[in-house]
Design a protein around this motif. Structure first.
Motif, PDB file in Angstrom:
ATOM      1  N   GLY A  63      70.300  37.559 -32.714  1.00 13.44           N
ATOM      2  CA  GLY A  63      71.554  37.334 -33.423  1.00 13.44           C
ATOM      3  C   GLY A  63      71.463  36.159 -34.372  1.00 13.44           C
ATOM      4  N   TRP A  64      70.753  35.085 -33.969  1.00  8.93           N
ATOM      5  CA  TRP A  64      70.591  33.929 -34.865  1.00  8.93           C
ATOM      6  C   TRP A  64      69.721  34.283 -36.057  1.00  8.93           C
ATOM      7  N   PHE A  65      68.706  35.132 -35.847  1.00 10.79           N
ATOM      8  CA  PHE A  65      67.879  35.573 -36.978  1.00 10.79           C
ATOM      9  C   PHE A  65      68.735  36.301 -38.015  1.00 10.79           C
ATOM     10  N   ARG A  66      69.602  37.195 -37.536  1.00  6.74           N
ATOM     11  CA  ARG A  66      70.488  37.919 -38.462  1.00  6.74           C
ATOM     12  C   ARG A  66      71.453  36.956 -39.150  1.00  6.74           C
ATOM     13  N   PHE A  67      71.886  35.930 -38.406  1.00  9.66           N
ATOM     14  CA  PHE A  67      72.787  34.938 -38.992  1.00  9.66           C
ATOM     15  C   PHE A  67      72.103  34.200 -40.142  1.00  9.66           C
ATOM     16  N   LEU A  68      70.823  33.880 -39.987  1.00 10.17           N
ATOM     17  CA  LEU A  68      70.090  33.223 -41.066  1.00 10.17           C
ATOM     18  C   LEU A  68      69.953  34.126 -42.284  1.00 10.17           C
ATOM     19  N   CYS A  69      69.757  35.417 -42.058  1.00  5.85           N
ATOM     20  CA  CYS A  69      69.632  36.362 -43.176  1.00  5.85           C
ATOM     21  C   CYS A  69      70.942  36.517 -43.936  1.00  5.85           C
ATOM     22  N   GLN A  70      72.059  36.314 -43.259  1.00  4.46           N
ATOM     23  CA  GLN A  70      73.367  36.491 -43.877  1.00  4.46           C
ATOM     24  C   GLN A  70      73.962  35.176 -44.373  1.00  4.46           C
ATOM     25  N   HIS A  71      73.154  34.139 -44.402  1.00  3.40           N
ATOM     26  CA  HIS A  71      73.646  32.817 -44.800  1.00  3.40           C
ATOM     27  C   HIS A  71      74.147  32.837 -46.239  1.00  3.40           C
ATOM     28  N   ASP A  72      75.217  32.093 -46.505  1.00  2.08           N
ATOM     29  CA  ASP A  72      75.790  31.992 -47.846  1.00  2.08           C
ATOM     30  C   ASP A  72      75.897  30.514 -48.233  1.00  2.08           C
ATOM     31  N   PRO A  73      75.160  30.077 -49.248  1.00  4.39           N
ATOM     32  CA  PRO A  73      74.260  30.821 -50.134  1.00  4.39           C
ATOM     33  C   PRO A  73      72.999  31.268 -49.395  1.00  4.39           C
ATOM     34  N   PRO A  74      72.327  32.326 -49.893  1.00  6.83           N
ATOM     35  CA  PRO A  74      71.175  32.883 -49.175  1.00  6.83           C
ATOM     36  C   PRO A  74      70.054  31.854 -49.021  1.00  6.83           C
ATOM     37  N   LEU A  75      69.381  31.909 -47.893  1.00  7.26           N
ATOM     38  CA  LEU A  75      68.219  31.063 -47.646  1.00  7.26           C
ATOM     39  C   LEU A  75      66.964  31.806 -48.092  1.00  7.26           C
ATOM     40  N   CYS A  76      66.064  31.110 -48.759  1.00 10.56           N
ATOM     41  CA  CYS A  76      64.807  31.740 -49.151  1.00 10.56           C
ATOM     42  C   CYS A  76      63.939  31.967 -47.915  1.00 10.56           C
ATOM     43  N   ASN A  77      62.950  32.831 -48.051  1.00 12.53           N
ATOM     44  CA  ASN A  77      62.091  33.173 -46.916  1.00 12.53           C
ATOM     45  C   ASN A  77      61.353  31.960 -46.373  1.00 12.53           C
TER      46      ASN A  77
END
Length: 392
Positions: A63-77
């Motif tokens: 769930g935290w991984f998905r939270f990082l992917c949905q961060h606003d503004p987006p986080l780079c890889n």
């Protein structure tokens, strides 16, 4: 009276305090930000989670991984990868301290693919106009930027340069001494006569009073040993960035020009002048040749020049180096020379295979290679003793 159970925040704080004894403060700050992000997510989504033994890969970590992917503004890889590496280190330290944690909470497949950045040197015409504009300005900031462009040093390394940064290599040549920086290493960068004059001009300008209209700032007393006097944290970084942006606009540069692009321009220029990649890696202060390749731009004009230069000398053929490898069967004669030859071949194969592994695997292979090198040294000593015995 029953002892109070430590909270998750207290449990995660302990390994961070341990890391603070060996890592630099900015790195510890990143670890703390990662843990804060993870715990904030857990408190918001799973308020009943109170013990480390309750932590599970699904749903807590995933769930935290998905939270990082949905961060606003987006986080780079790269940022997301750093977050996973930092949390994995904290969880492993907690497990080493005896806390009951399930294994493999973070796996290799969880890491995002690395971003592939293109080199960002300035176009040749814009680079020339920018350097000319910096010469015309002739201020403390412009000469510091000229020094960065002429040596390829980072902005933080430029700010940390000592006032006596030029060191003699021999009677006629000097080098720029770059102190410990981003990768915890120092180096000597070769400089020419023009770069020496830039450093001398910086020493002259730093002794002058501030220009009229500029708010007077009192340098920190202990900053007199630096080429750029200290005023307050991050003062010079902002001044240099603003000065470069203003100079780039005056020179008619298109796009955003940052101090790090000067480093890319330096690297590309060095390769076009014939500097080898291993030498350039030392100049830039890199520990991996792949990082150096990200700084170098090879355009079609460079490919054409290299191709026709090679075709002009078809008579001079370069032989491909061959490393004799041992056969699968036992050789007909076993002696110290054949054993050392097999060790050299093995070290070569390990070096080739090392680039295919992750950082941890590369460290292990480097240790194995060093052991083989130590064995080779002992065999060399044994061979020398045998020769002395036969000669006696």
């Amino acid at each position: 009276m029953k002892r109070a159970q430590p909270t998750l925040d207290q449990l995660f704080e302990a390994p961070i305090q341990n890391l603070a004894t060996t890592l630099r403060p900015p790195t510890v700050k990143q670890y703390r930000a990662c843990v804060r992000s993870f715990l904030t997510y857990l408190h918001a989504r799973f308020p009943h989670l109170r013990k480390l033994s309750q932590l599970r890969r699904d749903p807590h970590l995933l769930g935290w991984f998905r939270f990082l992917c949905q961060h606003d503004p987006p986080l780079c890889n790269l940022v997301r990868e750093a977050r996973l590496v930092q949390l994995r280190r904290i969880l492993r330290d907690l497990a080493d301290q005896g806390h009951p944690l399930p294994p493999d909470l973070i796996r290799r497949e969880d890491f995002p693919p690395r971003d592939q950045y293109l080199p960002r040197p300035l176009p040749i015409e814009e680079d020339q106009r920018l350097q000319q504009q910096l010469r015309l300005t002739d201020t403390l900031e412009s000469n510091a930027l000229r020094l960065m462009r002429a040596t390829g040093i980072r902005i933080g390394e430029c700010i940390a340069l000592p006032i006596h940064c030029l060191q003699s290599v021999n009677e006629k040549q000097v080098a720029l001494h770059v102190p410990l920086g981003k990768l915890h290493s120092e180096r000597l960068v070769p400089v020419d006569e023009e770069t020496r004059r830039i450093v001398e001009r910086l020493v002259q300008l730093r002794a002058l009073p501030p220009a009229i209209g500029r708010r007077r700032r009192v340098p920190i007393p202990e900053s007199q040993a630096f080429l750029l006097s200290r005023y307050r944290p991050k003062y010079w970084a902002k001044i240099l960035c603003d000065s470069l942006a203003e100079t780039a606009r005056a020179a008619g540069c298109t796009g955003r020009v940052t101090p790090h692009r000067l480093r890319h321009s330096f690297a590309t220029e060095m390769v076009r002048l014939g500097v080898s990649l291993p030498a350039l890696m030392q100049m830039l202060g890199h520990k991996d040749i792949r990082m150096t390749m990200r700084y170098v731009e090879v355009v079609q004009l460079d490919l054409q020049r290299e191709f026709h230069r090679a075709r002009q000398n078809p008579v001079v053929l370069h032989s491909i180096p061959q490393l004799p490898l041992p056969s699968s069967t036992t050789p007909a004669r076993v002696d110290l020379a054949s054993v050392r030859q097999a060790i050299a071949a093995t070290r070569h194969l390990l070096h080739l295979f090392q680039t295919q592994l992750e950082a941890k695997g590369q460290r292990k292979l480097r240790r194995l290679t060093q052991r083989l090198l130590n064995i080779d040294h002992e065999l060399d000593r044994l061979s020398s003793k045998n020769e002395c015995t036969l000669a006696g």
